[in-house]
Scaffold this motif. Sequence first.
Motif, short mmCIF file in Angstrom:
data_model
loop_
_atom_site.label_atom_id
_atom_site.label_comp_id
_atom_site.label_asym_id
_atom_site.label_seq_id
_atom_site.Cartn_x
_atom_site.Cartn_y
_atom_site.Cartn_z
N VAL A 80 -9.97 111.22 -33.41
CA VAL A 80 -9.28 109.92 -33.46
C VAL A 80 -7.83 110.08 -33.01
N ALA A 81 -7.16 111.13 -33.51
CA ALA A 81 -5.76 111.36 -33.14
C ALA A 81 -5.63 111.66 -31.65
N LEU A 82 -6.58 112.45 -31.13
CA LEU A 82 -6.54 112.81 -29.71
C LEU A 82 -6.75 111.60 -28.82
N LEU A 83 -7.71 110.76 -29.18
CA LEU A 83 -7.97 109.55 -28.39
C LEU A 83 -6.81 108.57 -28.46
N ASP A 84 -6.22 108.42 -29.66
CA ASP A 84 -5.08 107.50 -29.80
C ASP A 84 -3.89 107.99 -28.99
N ALA A 85 -3.66 109.30 -29.01
CA ALA A 85 -2.53 109.86 -28.25
C ALA A 85 -2.73 109.67 -26.76
N ALA A 86 -3.97 109.88 -26.29
CA ALA A 86 -4.25 109.72 -24.87
C ALA A 86 -4.11 108.27 -24.45
N ILE A 179 3.77 110.25 -12.87
CA ILE A 179 3.08 111.53 -13.03
C ILE A 179 2.48 111.64 -14.42
N GLU A 180 3.26 111.25 -15.45
CA GLU A 180 2.75 111.30 -16.83
C GLU A 180 1.57 110.37 -17.00
N ALA A 181 1.63 109.19 -16.40
CA ALA A 181 0.53 108.24 -16.51
C ALA A 181 -0.73 108.79 -15.86
N ARG A 182 -0.57 109.40 -14.66
CA ARG A 182 -1.74 109.98 -13.99
C ARG A 182 -2.34 111.12 -14.81
N THR A 183 -1.47 111.96 -15.40
CA THR A 183 -1.95 113.07 -16.24
C THR A 183 -2.72 112.54 -17.44
N ALA A 184 -2.20 111.48 -18.06
CA ALA A 184 -2.87 110.91 -19.23
C ALA A 184 -4.24 110.35 -18.84
N VAL A 185 -4.31 109.70 -17.68
CA VAL A 185 -5.60 109.15 -17.23
C VAL A 185 -6.60 110.27 -17.00
N GLU A 186 -6.16 111.38 -16.40
CA GLU A 186 -7.04 112.52 -16.17
C GLU A 186 -7.55 113.10 -17.49
#
Length: 217
Positions: A80-86, A179-186
């Motif tokens: 849950v924490a990982l998904l929320d952070a992403a 760049i941060e947004a693309r990394t988060a999407v990946e």
Amino acid sequence: MRVINAFEWTHVPHGDDNAMVRGCIVRCPCGSAESVRANTLQGTGGNDDEREFEIISRKLVKGGWRIGRKRRDHRCPKCVALLDAANSKVMPMSQTTPPPAAPIKIAADNIRQITREDRRIIFEKLNEVYVSDKVGYAGNWTDDKLAQDLGVPRAWVRLIRDENFGDEAGNEDLRKMLIEARTAVERVRAIECEMRSLLSLADKLEKGIAEATRVMK
């Protein structure tokens, strides 16, 4: 599917003497699991299964779990924490795109004050610190900083930049955000792929458990 089938029923230790009482196990596709005690509500009237589901879910949600209606939909606190952070990293591009610059309005007396030499100096400085119309300024350069550096009005800088180069927006900070947004999407896509694999495995295990339970009856 009855909501009460969302859990794996078993007996769990309870109390100082660790007496085995009725309970259930909830599992996350990542492999994490947790057991909780569950008092039977049968015979109390109303929708017993639904009430029991709500009581058990509240206990697990307090511990950080995300509970679904099917066994494969449960998520442990870490997932849950990982998904929320992403998800928090991924912002609509409309939030990262700066608003269009306001139309330039320069008083006639200011335009008359801009000499050919002024234009040349401003142009040379822009040519030095402006990357392209897609990228914008290099580093932390802006119209204000360039105007202060040359000691000229900001309106002059905006005029020469708009005529010969491009918009002010698109500096280094914006590139970092993209760049941060693309990394988060990946990262989200990688998690989604792994979740699909785990959900497929959970489906097979659930069918196997159901078949084993049917044979044992």
